[in-house]
Design a protein around this motif. Structure first.
Motif, short mmCIF file in Angstrom:
data_model
loop_
_atom_site.label_atom_id
_atom_site.label_comp_id
_atom_site.label_asym_id
_atom_site.label_seq_id
_atom_site.Cartn_x
_atom_site.Cartn_y
_atom_site.Cartn_z
N SER A 1 10.09 0.51 0.56
CA SER A 1 8.62 0.03 -0.06
C SER A 1 7.77 0.44 -0.66
N ARG A 2 6.89 1.59 0.65
CA ARG A 2 6.14 1.68 -0.36
C ARG A 2 6.25 2.93 -0.27
N THR A 3 7.21 3.89 -0.43
CA THR A 3 7.00 5.51 -1.25
C THR A 3 7.46 5.01 -3.37
N PRO B 1 7.18 10.27 7.70
CA PRO B 1 8.16 10.95 8.40
C PRO B 1 9.14 10.41 7.71
N LEU B 2 8.99 8.99 7.55
CA LEU B 2 11.01 8.07 6.83
C LEU B 2 10.64 8.92 5.61
N SER B 3 9.13 8.20 4.74
CA SER B 3 9.17 8.57 3.76
C SER B 3 9.43 9.78 3.49
N ALA B 4 8.81 10.55 3.45
CA ALA B 4 9.31 12.55 3.63
C ALA B 4 10.50 13.11 3.57
N LEU B 5 11.23 12.51 4.19
CA LEU B 5 12.56 12.63 4.78
C LEU B 5 13.37 11.65 3.42
N ILE B 6 13.40 11.00 3.04
CA ILE B 6 14.16 10.00 1.82
C ILE B 6 13.51 11.42 0.96
N ILE B 7 12.30 11.40 0.67
CA ILE B 7 12.16 12.36 -0.94
C ILE B 7 12.49 13.40 -0.77
N TRP B 8 13.07 14.50 0.78
CA TRP B 8 13.71 15.78 0.87
C TRP B 8 15.11 15.76 -0.12
N VAL B 9 15.95 14.64 1.21
CA VAL B 9 17.25 14.13 0.78
C VAL B 9 17.13 14.12 -0.82
N SER B 10 16.82 13.06 -0.72
CA SER B 10 16.59 13.18 -2.21
C SER B 10 16.57 13.75 -3.85
N GLU B 11 15.53 14.78 -3.31
CA GLU B 11 15.67 15.80 -4.15
C GLU B 11 17.12 16.48 -3.71
N ALA B 12 16.99 17.05 -2.71
CA ALA B 12 18.32 17.90 -2.13
C ALA B 12 19.71 17.00 -3.56
N PHE B 13 20.05 15.85 -3.02
CA PHE B 13 21.01 15.41 -3.44
C PHE B 13 20.57 15.17 -5.53
N GLY B 14 19.23 15.35 -5.82
CA GLY B 14 19.44 15.22 -7.35
C GLY B 14 19.14 13.92 -7.51
N ASP B 15 18.85 12.67 -6.46
CA ASP B 15 19.04 11.66 -7.05
C ASP B 15 18.79 9.94 -6.27
N TYR B 16 17.44 10.07 -6.06
CA TYR B 16 17.08 9.31 -5.15
C TYR B 16 18.02 7.52 -4.74
N GLY B 17 18.91 7.37 -5.99
CA GLY B 17 19.98 5.82 -5.18
C GLY B 17 20.45 7.00 -3.85
N LEU B 18 21.50 8.25 -4.40
CA LEU B 18 22.14 8.88 -3.54
C LEU B 18 21.37 9.33 -2.17
N GLU C 1 0.88 -1.17 -0.04
CA GLU C 1 -0.36 0.19 0.09
C GLU C 1 0.84 1.45 -0.09
N PRO C 2 0.82 2.01 -1.22
CA PRO C 2 1.93 3.75 -1.02
C PRO C 2 1.54 3.94 0.26
N ILE C 3 2.42 4.39 0.79
CA ILE C 3 2.76 5.10 1.91
C ILE C 3 1.89 6.64 1.71
N THR C 4 1.51 7.71 1.81
CA THR C 4 0.72 9.29 1.79
C THR C 4 0.74 9.88 3.16
N ALA C 5 0.14 11.20 2.79
CA ALA C 5 0.48 12.40 4.21
C ALA C 5 -1.38 11.65 4.00
#
Length: 261
Positions: free
Chosen positions: A149-151, A43-60, A26-30
């Motif tokens: 898994s759910r982001t 909150p962990l999903s949002a942190l992953i998205i924020w850091v990924s966008e800051a780095f410009g890469d989801y792997g990083l 089940e996808p995780i959303t607000a």
């Protein structure tokens, strides 16, 4: 020691049950409902998205958040290792007490408990101190696993040679995850003078866990394998940092044994 192990297993079971109450696909959303989703996974999903966008890469981004979480949990890990070493230090005297009060009658067993608590007090050892770090870590690590898994955004990106939302087509990450799991567990066993039964159990887990990780990593999205690999590498470095003296002592003993041969 047995009670402590049973308590840790019980805590692990509770956390796994908590994690399993939510459908992992089940996808995780607000808008996701429930305490687990709202206060841990999202909150962990949002942190992953924020850091990924800051780095410009989801792997990083996954690598970065994994390191952030591991660094945040490092003080707890240090406390857990210190507690384990303190328990190991009093084991010889505990065995003497168990031999002295070996009778199974109620009065003798009560005396054994009193003497054991006095021993813990003498060396300022809390037999349950190692459980608190585990209790704090488990929901965070399992929640991070769920967040990856759910982001949905993660599945849309690639990193290096693999798609984050699909299994590694060349099985490189699963193999590395298994090898690093083995190394981390092997290092963590250094300096632990367990009884033969415990040693046999730890040795069995030493080989079973890496195999399980490889099997799961082959089937799961590569994003999770990346998380395992980065976490294991950090764990190996962490073990060297925390257990440096024990590792150097073990290496010297092995070198000495090799010279005698």
């Amino acid at each position: 020691m047995k009670k402590r192990i049973l308590l840790i297993i019980g805590l692990a079971s509770i956390m796994m049950l908590l994690a399993g109450c939510t459908e992992i696909k089940e996808p995780i959303t607000a808008e996701s409902e429930g305490f687990w989703n709202s206060y841990i996974v999202y909150p962990l999903s949002a942190l992953i998205i924020w850091v990924s966008e800051a780095f410009g890469d989801y792997g990083l981004g996954i690598i970065g958040v994994t390191l952030i979480i591991r660094l945040a949990l490092l003080p707890l890990m240090i406390k857990q290792v210190k507690s384990s070493k303190a328990m190991q230090a009093v084991q010889p005297e505990m065995k003497e007490l168990q031999a002295k009060y070996s009778s199974k009658d109620a009065a003798t067993q009560q005396k054994l408990q009193q003497e054991t608590m006095a021993l813990f007090s003498k060396y300022n050892v809390n037999p349950l101190a190692g459980c608190l770090p585990i209790l704090v870590q488990m929901p965070i690590l399992i929640g991070f696993y769920h967040a990856i898994s759910r982001t949905e955004e993660i599945a849309l990106h690639s990193f290096l040679w693999f798609d984050l939302g699909s299994p590694d087509p060349y099985y490189i990450l699963p193999v590395v995850a298994g090898i690093t799991t083995f190394i981390q567990q092997k290092l963590s066993m250094v300096g632990m003078n367990s009884n033969p039964q415990m040693a046999a159990q730890m040795t069995m887990m030493l080989y079973i866990m890496p195999i399980m990780i490889v099997v799961f990593a082959i089937k799961f999205p590569a994003a999770l394998s990346l998380y395992w690999v980065v976490g294991n590498i950090f764990g190996i470095a962490q073990t060297y940092f925390i257990k440096g003296p024990d590792l150097r002592k073990a290496a010297a003993e092995n070198a000495g044994g090799a010279k005698k041969k």
